[in-house]
Scaffold this motif. Structure first.
Motif, PDB file in Angstrom:
ATOM      1  N   ALA A  54       0.809  -1.218   0.000  1.00 11.34           N
ATOM      2  CA  ALA A  54       0.000   0.000   0.000  1.00 11.34           C
ATOM      3  C   ALA A  54       0.847   1.276   0.000  1.00 11.34           C
ATOM      4  N   ARG A  55       2.121   1.157   0.268  1.00 13.93           N
ATOM      5  CA  ARG A  55       2.982   2.336   0.359  1.00 13.93           C
ATOM      6  C   ARG A  55       3.552   2.681  -1.020  1.00 13.93           C
ATOM      7  N   PRO A  56       3.446   3.939  -1.444  1.00 15.10           N
ATOM      8  CA  PRO A  56       3.977   4.318  -2.762  1.00 15.10           C
ATOM      9  C   PRO A  56       5.504   4.375  -2.747  1.00 15.10           C
ATOM     10  N   PRO A  57       6.145   4.137  -3.881  1.00 11.30           N
ATOM     11  CA  PRO A  57       7.609   4.176  -3.930  1.00 11.30           C
ATOM     12  C   PRO A  57       8.136   5.603  -3.842  1.00 11.30           C
ATOM     13  N   ALA A  58       9.385   5.713  -3.429  1.00 10.88           N
ATOM     14  CA  ALA A  58      10.080   6.999  -3.368  1.00 10.88           C
ATOM     15  C   ALA A  58      11.434   6.844  -4.053  1.00 10.88           C
ATOM     16  N   ASN A  59      12.024   7.942  -4.444  1.00 13.19           N
ATOM     17  CA  ASN A  59      13.322   7.897  -5.104  1.00 13.19           C
ATOM     18  C   ASN A  59      14.356   7.259  -4.176  1.00 13.19           C
ATOM     19  N   VAL A  74      14.550  -4.584  -6.621  1.00 17.31           N
ATOM     20  CA  VAL A  74      15.255  -3.524  -7.337  1.00 17.31           C
ATOM     21  C   VAL A  74      15.388  -2.285  -6.463  1.00 17.31           C
ATOM     22  N   LYS A  75      16.296  -1.407  -6.865  1.00 18.77           N
ATOM     23  CA  LYS A  75      16.384  -0.071  -6.276  1.00 18.77           C
ATOM     24  C   LYS A  75      15.753   0.874  -7.298  1.00 18.77           C
ATOM     25  N   LEU A  76      14.817   1.703  -6.854  1.00 21.32           N
ATOM     26  CA  LEU A  76      14.087   2.599  -7.750  1.00 21.32           C
ATOM     27  C   LEU A  76      14.710   3.990  -7.773  1.00 21.32           C
ATOM     28  N   HIS A  77      14.701   4.593  -8.951  1.00 15.78           N
ATOM     29  CA  HIS A  77      15.197   5.962  -9.129  1.00 15.78           C
ATOM     30  C   HIS A  77      14.174   6.743  -9.939  1.00 15.78           C
ATOM     31  N   TRP A  78      13.929   7.993  -9.578  1.00 17.52           N
ATOM     32  CA  TRP A  78      13.044   8.880 -10.309  1.00 17.52           C
ATOM     33  C   TRP A  78      13.929   9.900 -11.022  1.00 17.52           C
ATOM     34  N   HIS A  79      13.836   9.943 -12.361  1.00 14.75           N
ATOM     35  CA  HIS A  79      14.691  10.834 -13.137  1.00 14.75           C
ATOM     36  C   HIS A  79      13.918  11.354 -14.336  1.00 14.75           C
ATOM     37  N   GLY A  81      10.993  12.607 -14.761  1.00 13.20           N
ATOM     38  CA  GLY A  81       9.606  12.202 -14.904  1.00 13.20           C
ATOM     39  C   GLY A  81       9.371  10.731 -15.161  1.00 13.20           C
ATOM     40  N   LYS A  82      10.394   9.899 -15.021  1.00 13.74           N
ATOM     41  CA  LYS A  82      10.239   8.462 -15.250  1.00 13.74           C
ATOM     42  C   LYS A  82      10.875   7.673 -14.111  1.00 13.74           C
ATOM     43  N   TRP A  83      10.317   6.491 -13.861  1.00  7.55           N
ATOM     44  CA  TRP A  83      10.906   5.571 -12.885  1.00  7.55           C
ATOM     45  C   TRP A  83      11.915   4.672 -13.579  1.00  7.55           C
ATOM     46  N   PHE A  84      13.050   4.448 -12.908  1.00  5.36           N
ATOM     47  CA  PHE A  84      14.082   3.541 -13.380  1.00  5.36           C
ATOM     48  C   PHE A  84      14.341   2.506 -12.290  1.00  5.36           C
ATOM     49  N   ALA A  85      14.639   1.287 -12.709  1.00  7.21           N
ATOM     50  CA  ALA A  85      14.929   0.197 -11.776  1.00  7.21           C
ATOM     51  C   ALA A  85      16.371  -0.236 -11.961  1.00  7.21           C
ATOM     52  N   GLU A  86      17.044  -0.537 -10.834  1.00 10.49           N
ATOM     53  CA  GLU A  86      18.446  -0.967 -10.861  1.00 10.49           C
ATOM     54  C   GLU A  86      18.572  -2.276 -10.099  1.00 10.49           C
ATOM     55  N   THR A  90      21.533  -5.046 -14.204  1.00  9.85           N
ATOM     56  CA  THR A  90      20.956  -4.171 -15.223  1.00  9.85           C
ATOM     57  C   THR A  90      20.353  -2.912 -14.606  1.00  9.85           C
ATOM     58  N   LYS A  91      20.180  -1.918 -15.468  1.00 10.54           N
ATOM     59  CA  LYS A  91      19.466  -0.690 -15.127  1.00 10.54           C
ATOM     60  C   LYS A  91      18.562  -0.384 -16.319  1.00 10.54           C
ATOM     61  N   GLY A  92      17.383   0.144 -16.035  1.00  9.95           N
ATOM     62  CA  GLY A  92      16.513   0.499 -17.139  1.00  9.95           C
ATOM     63  C   GLY A  92      15.237   1.163 -16.679  1.00  9.95           C
ATOM     64  N   ALA A  93      14.542   1.750 -17.647  1.00 15.87           N
ATOM     65  CA  ALA A  93      13.278   2.422 -17.365  1.00 15.87           C
ATOM     66  C   ALA A  93      12.186   1.394 -17.102  1.00 15.87           C
ATOM     67  N   ILE A  94      11.255   1.765 -16.235  1.00 17.22           N
ATOM     68  CA  ILE A  94      10.116   0.894 -15.952  1.00 17.22           C
ATOM     69  C   ILE A  94       9.034   1.187 -16.983  1.00 17.22           C
ATOM     70  N   THR A  95       8.610   0.159 -17.691  1.00 15.20           N
ATOM     71  CA  THR A  95       7.599   0.292 -18.734  1.00 15.20           C
ATOM     72  C   THR A  95       6.249  -0.188 -18.218  1.00 15.20           C
ATOM     73  N   ASP A  96       5.248  -0.148 -19.082  1.00 18.36           N
ATOM     74  CA  ASP A  96       3.906  -0.615 -18.709  1.00 18.36           C
ATOM     75  C   ASP A  96       3.871  -2.115 -18.465  1.00 18.36           C
TER      76      ASP A  96
END
Length: 113
Positions: A54-59, A74-79, A81-86, A90-96
Motif C-alpha cells: 500500500a505504500r507508494p515508492p520513493a526515489n 530492485v532499487k528505484l530511481h526517479w529521473h 519524470g520516469k521511474w528507473f529500476a536498478e 541491469t538498469k533500465g526504465a520501468i515500462t507498462d
C-alpha cells in the motif's frame, strides 16, 4: 513488610512482542522471501523482506517489481519524470509491462546461508 525492588515499574516487554510490533506495524506489512541479490541494499537471495504494497515508492527506495510474472528486488530511481529500476546486473526504465508489487521496509538477514 519488604521493600519493592528498585526496578519495579521499569520492566521491559518480552523482546518477541516488540520485534513483531516494529517489523509489522500494520497488517498490510507482509514477509516475502528475496528472489535475488541486491548488493546495493545488502540483500541476499533468501533474506526475508518485510514489504508493504500500500505504500507508494520513493526515489532511492528498495522495491519488488514483477515482469512477466517473475518478481525481482530492485532499487528505484526517479529521473526526468520516469521511474528507473536498478539490479546488480541491469538498469533500465520501468515500462507498462512492469508492475510495482511492494515497497521493502525492513530486511531480515538469513544467517544460515
Amino acid at each position: 513488610m519488604p521493600f519493592p525492588p528498585p526496578t519495579a515499574g521499569y520492566e521491559d516487554k518480552p523482546i518477541g512482542d516488540s520485534i513483531i510490533d516494529y517489523l509489522q506495524p500494520r497488517p498490510t506489512v507482509l514477509p516475502y522471501k528475496a528472489p535475488n541479490d541486491l548488493s546495493v541494499a545488502g540483500i541476499n537471495e533468501g533474506d526475508i523482506l518485510m514489504c508493504e504494497a500500500a505504500r507508494p515508492p520513493a526515489n532511492g527506495s528498495i522495491a519488488i517489481i514483477a515482469k512477466d510474472s517473475e518478481r525481482i528486488v530492485v532499487k528505484l530511481h526517479w529521473h526526468k519524470g520516469k521511474w528507473f529500476a536498478e539490479t546488480d546486473f541491469t538498469k533500465g526504465a520501468i515500462t507498462d509491462a512492469i508492475e510495482y508489487v511492494a515497497l521493502v521496509r525492513h530486511v531480515i538477514k538469513d544467517q544460515l546461508a
